[in-house]
Motif scaffolding. Sequence first.
Motif, PDB file in Angstrom:
ATOM      1  N   ALA A  58       0.808  -1.237   0.115  1.00  0.00           N
ATOM      2  CA  ALA A  58       0.046   0.019  -0.081  1.00  0.00           C
ATOM      3  C   ALA A  58       0.924   1.295   0.214  1.00  0.00           C
ATOM      4  O   ALA A  58       0.288   2.540   0.298  1.00  0.00           O
ATOM      5  N   ASN A  59       2.058   1.076   0.044  1.00  0.00           N
ATOM      6  CA  ASN A  59       3.082   2.144  -0.378  1.00  0.00           C
ATOM      7  C   ASN A  59       3.060   3.056   1.126  1.00  0.00           C
ATOM      8  O   ASN A  59       3.239   4.210   0.760  1.00  0.00           O
ATOM      9  N   LEU A  60       2.974   2.262   2.077  1.00  0.00           N
ATOM     10  CA  LEU A  60       2.912   3.006   3.246  1.00  0.00           C
ATOM     11  C   LEU A  60       4.398   3.086   3.873  1.00  0.00           C
ATOM     12  O   LEU A  60       4.522   4.168   4.560  1.00  0.00           O
ATOM     13  N   LEU A  61       5.351   2.277   3.425  1.00  0.00           N
ATOM     14  CA  LEU A  61       6.642   2.547   4.052  1.00  0.00           C
ATOM     15  C   LEU A  61       7.358   3.951   4.108  1.00  0.00           C
ATOM     16  O   LEU A  61       7.905   4.497   4.636  1.00  0.00           O
ATOM     17  N   PRO A  62       7.314   4.270   2.308  1.00  0.00           N
ATOM     18  CA  PRO A  62       7.846   5.509   2.262  1.00  0.00           C
ATOM     19  C   PRO A  62       7.280   6.744   2.951  1.00  0.00           C
ATOM     20  O   PRO A  62       7.798   7.514   3.519  1.00  0.00           O
ATOM     21  N   LYS A  63       5.946   6.466   3.155  1.00  0.00           N
ATOM     22  CA  LYS A  63       5.154   7.571   3.893  1.00  0.00           C
ATOM     23  C   LYS A  63       5.669   7.897   5.238  1.00  0.00           C
ATOM     24  O   LYS A  63       5.805   8.892   5.894  1.00  0.00           O
ATOM     25  N   LEU A  64       5.797   6.588   5.869  1.00  0.00           N
ATOM     26  CA  LEU A  64       6.135   6.657   7.228  1.00  0.00           C
ATOM     27  C   LEU A  64       7.618   7.074   7.484  1.00  0.00           C
ATOM     28  O   LEU A  64       7.781   8.066   8.343  1.00  0.00           O
ATOM     29  N   LEU A  65       8.453   6.623   6.473  1.00  0.00           N
ATOM     30  CA  LEU A  65       9.873   7.346   6.730  1.00  0.00           C
ATOM     31  C   LEU A  65       9.855   8.713   6.465  1.00  0.00           C
ATOM     32  O   LEU A  65      10.389   9.492   7.187  1.00  0.00           O
ATOM     33  N   GLU A  66       8.979   9.069   5.710  1.00  0.00           N
ATOM     34  CA  GLU A  66       8.685  10.587   5.490  1.00  0.00           C
ATOM     35  C   GLU A  66       8.383  11.365   6.808  1.00  0.00           C
ATOM     36  O   GLU A  66       8.832  12.262   7.052  1.00  0.00           O
ATOM     37  N   LEU A  67       7.342  10.747   7.016  1.00  0.00           N
ATOM     38  CA  LEU A  67       6.981  11.261   8.504  1.00  0.00           C
ATOM     39  C   LEU A  67       7.849  11.381   9.393  1.00  0.00           C
ATOM     40  O   LEU A  67       7.995  12.287  10.402  1.00  0.00           O
ATOM     41  N   TYR A  68       8.763  10.031   9.742  1.00  0.00           N
ATOM     42  CA  TYR A  68       9.842  10.251  10.602  1.00  0.00           C
ATOM     43  C   TYR A  68      10.779  11.375  10.392  1.00  0.00           C
ATOM     44  O   TYR A  68      11.198  12.056  11.295  1.00  0.00           O
ATOM     45  N   MET A  69      11.098  11.212   9.200  1.00  0.00           N
ATOM     46  CA  MET A  69      12.210  12.575   8.882  1.00  0.00           C
ATOM     47  C   MET A  69      11.772  13.809   9.108  1.00  0.00           C
ATOM     48  O   MET A  69      12.469  14.755   8.947  1.00  0.00           O
ATOM     49  N   ASP A  70      10.414  14.053   8.833  1.00  0.00           N
ATOM     50  CA  ASP A  70       9.803  15.259   8.861  1.00  0.00           C
ATOM     51  C   ASP A  70      10.260  15.866  10.267  1.00  0.00           C
ATOM     52  O   ASP A  70       9.854  15.824  11.384  1.00  0.00           O
ATOM     53  N   ALA A  71      10.997  17.016  10.212  1.00  0.00           N
ATOM     54  CA  ALA A  71      11.362  17.775  11.535  1.00  0.00           C
ATOM     55  C   ALA A  71      10.291  18.193  12.321  1.00  0.00           C
ATOM     56  O   ALA A  71      10.558  18.360  13.803  1.00  0.00           O
ATOM     57  N   CYS A  72       9.364  18.714  11.784  1.00  0.00           N
ATOM     58  CA  CYS A  72       8.104  19.425  12.485  1.00  0.00           C
ATOM     59  C   CYS A  72       7.531  18.414  13.106  1.00  0.00           C
ATOM     60  O   CYS A  72       6.194  19.059  13.786  1.00  0.00           O
ATOM     61  N   SER A  73       7.482  17.105  12.755  1.00  0.00           N
ATOM     62  CA  SER A  73       6.348  16.396  13.402  1.00  0.00           C
ATOM     63  C   SER A  73       6.395  16.210  15.072  1.00  0.00           C
ATOM     64  O   SER A  73       7.830  15.888  15.501  1.00  0.00           O
ATOM     65  N   SER A  74       5.697  15.874  15.912  1.00  0.00           N
ATOM     66  CA  SER A  74       6.030  15.748  17.099  1.00  0.00           C
ATOM     67  C   SER A  74       6.776  14.566  17.634  1.00  0.00           C
ATOM     68  O   SER A  74       6.832  13.528  17.111  1.00  0.00           O
ATOM     69  N   GLU A  75       7.215  14.722  18.841  1.00  0.00           N
ATOM     70  CA  GLU A  75       7.864  13.341  19.571  1.00  0.00           C
ATOM     71  C   GLU A  75       7.184  12.193  19.403  1.00  0.00           C
ATOM     72  O   GLU A  75       7.527  10.907  19.219  1.00  0.00           O
ATOM     73  N   ASP A  76       5.778  12.151  19.932  1.00  0.00           N
ATOM     74  CA  ASP A  76       5.051  11.157  19.597  1.00  0.00           C
ATOM     75  C   ASP A  76       4.841  10.554  18.450  1.00  0.00           C
ATOM     76  O   ASP A  76       4.756   9.291  18.366  1.00  0.00           O
ATOM     77  N   LEU A  77       4.748  11.421  17.569  1.00  0.00           N
ATOM     78  CA  LEU A  77       4.582  10.752  16.045  1.00  0.00           C
ATOM     79  C   LEU A  77       5.893  10.257  15.927  1.00  0.00           C
ATOM     80  O   LEU A  77       5.725   8.977  15.222  1.00  0.00           O
TER      81      LEU A  77
END
Lengths: 331, 411
Positions: free
Chosen positions: B377-396
């Motif tokens: 479902a192409n979720l892994l790249p999205k997850l990685l992207e979310l992880y790398m995103d500096a502005c997402s919260s600690e929890d995320l």
Amino acid sequence: MAELMKIETQVELFIEEILHRHNQAEENRKRENQAAIRIQSWFRACRVRAYLSHLHKKAVIIQKIWRGFTARARFRQMVKEAYFIMKMNFYEEMAVRIQRRWRGFFVRKYTHNFYARKRYLRGVLVNNEFVRRDLDELEELQRREKNCLELVKEQTAKVYLAHRSHHLLSTKQCPGVFNPPFKPAPHEMEQLLRQVKYQPPTRLAPGGGTRVLGMPSPAALSVPWTRESPWIKTRRSCCSPRFTLPPIASKKQQGLLREPGEVWEQHVNCPDLTLRLQTSYTHLEEAQNHLQQLQPAKFYRRTIRTGNMLHNQGLNSDAFTKTAYAKKFIL
Amino acid sequence: MSQRQIIQAFEQYQKSRLQFVQTVSDLASRPQNIEMLQNAGVMSLLRPLMLDVVPSIQQTAALALGHLADHSDDLAEAVVKEDILPHLISSLASQNNSYKKAAAFVLRAVAKHSPELSQAVVACGGVDALVVCLSDFDPGVKEAAAWALGFIARHNASLSQSVVDAGAIPQLVMCLLEPKVTVKRIAASTLSDICKHTPELAQTVVESGAIAHLAQMILNPDAKLKRQVFSALSQISKHSISLAEMVIEAEIFPAAVVCLRDQDEFVRKNVCTLMREVVKHTPELSQVIVNCGGMAAVVDYLGNCQGNLRLPGIMMLGYVAAHSEKLAMAVILSKGVPQLSLCLSEETEHHIKAATVWSIGQIGQHTPEHAKVVATANLLPKLLELYMDACSSEDLQAKVRSPTQIKIRYD
């Protein structure tokens, strides 16, 4: 004498010798004693040693035989045990094979049944489809219900409006707001106004509402809801108990009571009418005959005005005239 | 002075008092006037009027006070400080219905702002008086009393406990059986507020037989009532396995799934919340819900709504998938993964994204099959992207890290 002297010297020598030897022997006695002791002890030791080694040898023989005996017995025992262990291993191995097969079978059939799982998941899918379909239908139904309710509400509101704005109905003289002359057909409001039967407002104005003759579709679609609305009645029978009786002091004329100058006026006006109508020779007589026929016509006056005499004949029934006259005489 | 003049003077005074109080009450019902009323010192003027002889003046003064207290915190505190509450409460027992309604309204308005104010109401014996009002005949009085109790119980567990100790629960359950819908609504909402704090309170509510009545009201056409009913059921079931089982035993489930397609969005949200609370506890409970087709309904619900309303649905999918791999497979088969990826891409708020990521993690964690589904479902790249995103919260970030590890391990 010399021999005596010799013997004497020999005796002296002899005694000296004896003394010397005794001294020597005395000196050597200890040494010789020690030597003898030594020899004796050494010999005794040898004897004892020989005895001990004899004993040792014999002991060794006994121990050797004993140990052999014990070891052989132990060995026999070990062999028995090893045999036993081998047998047990074999049995266990076979038992493991059986258990392995059984466990595999049991788990595959009952615990992690692949086909049951497959069936379950397929069932879930199918169930989901059913549920989705049912829910869609239900939602559709609910939406339609809501729309229906709204339509009914709208319609009742319109009918109420029509009921209240009866005065906007167009008449023959004056076309109403909803019936402009330049349009090919009147507005739907006009139709509604025509359909809504007017009733003067009674005391129970919201309760005793109008009767609507032949109401359009919402009544047909949703009968259960319209029962609550006071302005739409699908059956006439339920209307009548709700109406209040008309007030007693109504201005309707009963029967043939006419105002005093009316008959005279009719007779006077009649020649004008005949003049207007046509000029046949016997027209006057015909007209007078006609007048006599239309005797109970209180409608006569109206018919003169509207110019339609003939259509009222059906309304003149003998029963009507007779009862009217009868009442007059009773009064 | 003649008698008539004396009487006239008194009547005039009474008339002017009544007029004043009515004007103040009307003005107070509009929020823009309240500031000016407060500056004019309306509180100290209303207080003697509350103790007036004429009942209608008392009533209208109480109404005015209620509106004022409703509006702001400090006005409510002023009401408490001026010692109006004891008088209100003592007259709750004696007066007529409209006065009782007005007094209950004042108590509600005071109690709603903060726990301390509610504590003040409780300390004056307000709870006992309100419980007595609950057994009144007039449904309006019952509604007002129940509403006030609900606001008191809302704040924390000890206040709820004091409400329960006054014997409110049997009365509230009786209110649930009233024919009028508004009373039912308020009773359900009050029960919901009481149950939400601790398992013992929920147990007390359950023991009085509330669940059966609440279950009967599920198919009622009124939307607001349904909201409260589902909220109450979800607050009951969230505490423990036995309570959730009791809720399930009331056989609400196939019927509650229907309500997931209700017109009102909050009804749908509350049904989803109820499902989430039930599903949290054990695999068997999740099984019940999956078996009655709940998955499909929840996935459709997620498709139909936006924003914060999606959160209970997402969490519910996560909890179901967390229990066992069969349930996770059921979630996948109900088209849960595409829906969750849609949510992930559409939603902007971090806590919703975190919840979505967690749910995806729960789905994919069981076997390589599951991980494969998630990966396709192409979720892994999205997850990685979310992880790398500096502005997402600690929890995320924390939530993203564990599922990605698991997935990568399986691939």
